[in-house]
Design an enzyme around this catalytic site. Structure first.
Site, mmCIF file in Angstrom:
data_model
loop_
_atom_site.group_PDB
_atom_site.id
_atom_site.type_symbol
_atom_site.label_atom_id
_atom_site.label_comp_id
_atom_site.label_asym_id
_atom_site.label_seq_id
_atom_site.Cartn_x
_atom_site.Cartn_y
_atom_site.Cartn_z
ATOM 1 N N GLU A 106 7.012 -11.039 -8.760
ATOM 2 C CA GLU A 106 7.514 -11.869 -7.653
ATOM 3 C C GLU A 106 6.544 -12.999 -7.307
ATOM 4 O OE1 GLU A 106 6.277 -8.962 -7.514
ATOM 5 O OE2 GLU A 106 5.056 -8.678 -5.722
ATOM 6 N N CYS A 154 4.094 -2.422 -8.576
ATOM 7 C CA CYS A 154 2.773 -2.008 -8.106
ATOM 8 C C CYS A 154 2.880 -0.799 -7.169
ATOM 9 C CB CYS A 154 2.047 -3.201 -7.475
ATOM 10 S SG CYS A 154 0.267 -2.979 -7.475
ATOM 11 N N HIS A 172 2.961 -7.921 -10.529
ATOM 12 C CA HIS A 172 3.778 -8.545 -9.485
ATOM 13 C C HIS A 172 4.606 -9.701 -10.041
ATOM 14 C CE1 HIS A 172 1.945 -6.555 -5.940
ATOM 15 N NE2 HIS A 172 0.922 -6.423 -6.764
ATOM 16 N N ILE A 231 -2.862 -6.648 -8.957
ATOM 17 C CA ILE A 231 -3.667 -6.588 -7.728
ATOM 18 C C ILE A 231 -3.877 -5.114 -7.360
ATOM 19 C CG2 ILE A 231 -3.840 -7.303 -5.308
ATOM 20 C CD1 ILE A 231 -1.648 -9.473 -6.027
ATOM 21 N N GLU A 273 0.867 -1.184 0.000
ATOM 22 C CA GLU A 273 0.000 0.000 0.000
ATOM 23 C C GLU A 273 0.902 1.231 0.000
ATOM 24 O OE1 GLU A 273 -3.243 0.634 -0.438
ATOM 25 O OE2 GLU A 273 -2.492 2.672 -0.261
HETATM 26 N N1 GLN Z 1 -3.404 0.027 -4.692
HETATM 27 C C1 GLN Z 1 -2.143 -0.017 -3.994
HETATM 28 C C2 GLN Z 1 -1.601 1.380 -3.734
HETATM 29 O O1 GLN Z 1 -2.125 2.346 -4.178
HETATM 30 C C3 GLN Z 1 -1.115 -0.826 -4.754
HETATM 31 C C4 GLN Z 1 -1.527 -2.279 -4.778
HETATM 32 C C5 GLN Z 1 -0.386 -3.253 -4.817
HETATM 33 O O2 GLN Z 1 0.772 -2.907 -4.605
HETATM 34 N N2 GLN Z 1 -0.708 -4.497 -5.039
HETATM 35 O O3 GLN Z 1 -0.617 1.529 -3.076
#
Ligand code: GLN
Length: 197
Positions: free
Chosen positions: A179, A84, A177, A141, A53
């Site tokens: 990983e 991400c 991702h 994700i 996050e």
């Molecule tokens: N939605 C997340 C963010 O804004 C990122 C999601 C993720 O890293 N899988 O930080």
């Protein structure tokens, strides 16, 4: 591209899927370790910034007094690979960020957070990836996409018509991702990038 124990690659370990990245890097034979303190950052030849996050991670980076050291190392040319949330942290500009959401920056892109919409929180797709012979199985994700790229940015992969993997000199970022799913080739490309610097 395997077996480079002399390369020290850190994984920012404030929050997110740190272990999976360390496992991917271990499998490539580099010296991989978590980074929570400025001294650990100093040891890094390259740094992975994981998914998780982005709002939490950037706050923790500030609390751990890592934000300015991170900005300084990235600006000085340390290779970094963001996945991400990590892509969001490397971006110079965010759309749909939390109010006042800061980044480490360095990558001349605008990212849109949670870009693929609520209905498609997560999905998987095989994507052609520049420089790799076969498509990458990409797991998204709550992923961002790249809305705008600066002229020094190379687009490596796209999904839904938007860049989802980019490179600018020493910086690499994917919306997805690599990983998860056991395909080490994107990490391999990052290890090559670190080795080349
Ligand atoms: N939605 C997340 C963010 O804004 C990122 C999601 C993720 O890293 N899988 O930080």
């Amino acid at each position: 591209m395997t077996g480079r124990p002399s390369l020290r690659i850190g994984v920012l370990a404030l929050q997110g899927d740190v272990r999976e990245h360390i496992a991917s890097l271990d499998a490539l034979g580099v010296d991989a370790f978590g980074v929570r303190r400025a001294e650990e950052l100093e040891r890094c030849d390259g740094l992975v910034i994981p998914g998780g996050e982005s709002t939490t991670m950037i706050k923790l980076a500030r609390n751990f007094e890592l934000l300015e050291p991170l900005r300084a190392r990235v600006a000085a040319g340390m290779p970094a690979f963001g996945t991400c949330a990590g892509m969001i942290l490397l971006a110079d500009r965010i759309v749909d960020g939390a109010e006042g959401q800061e980044t480490i920056g360095g990558l001349d892109i605008t990212v849109r957070r949670n870009a693929f919409g609520r209905q498609v929180d997560s999905f998987e797709e095989d994507l052609p990836f520049a420089g790799l012979a076969d498509p990458v199985h990409a797991v998204f994700i709550r992923a961002p996409w790249v809305e705008r790229v600066g002229e020094r940015v190379e687009v490596l992969a796209t999904a839904a018509g938007h860049p989802v993997a980019v490179r600018q000199e020493h910086l690499l970022a994917t919306s997805f991702h690599p990983e998860v799913g056991g395909d080490a080739r994107v990490h391999g490309a990052f290890v090559d990038l670190v080795a080349a610097r």
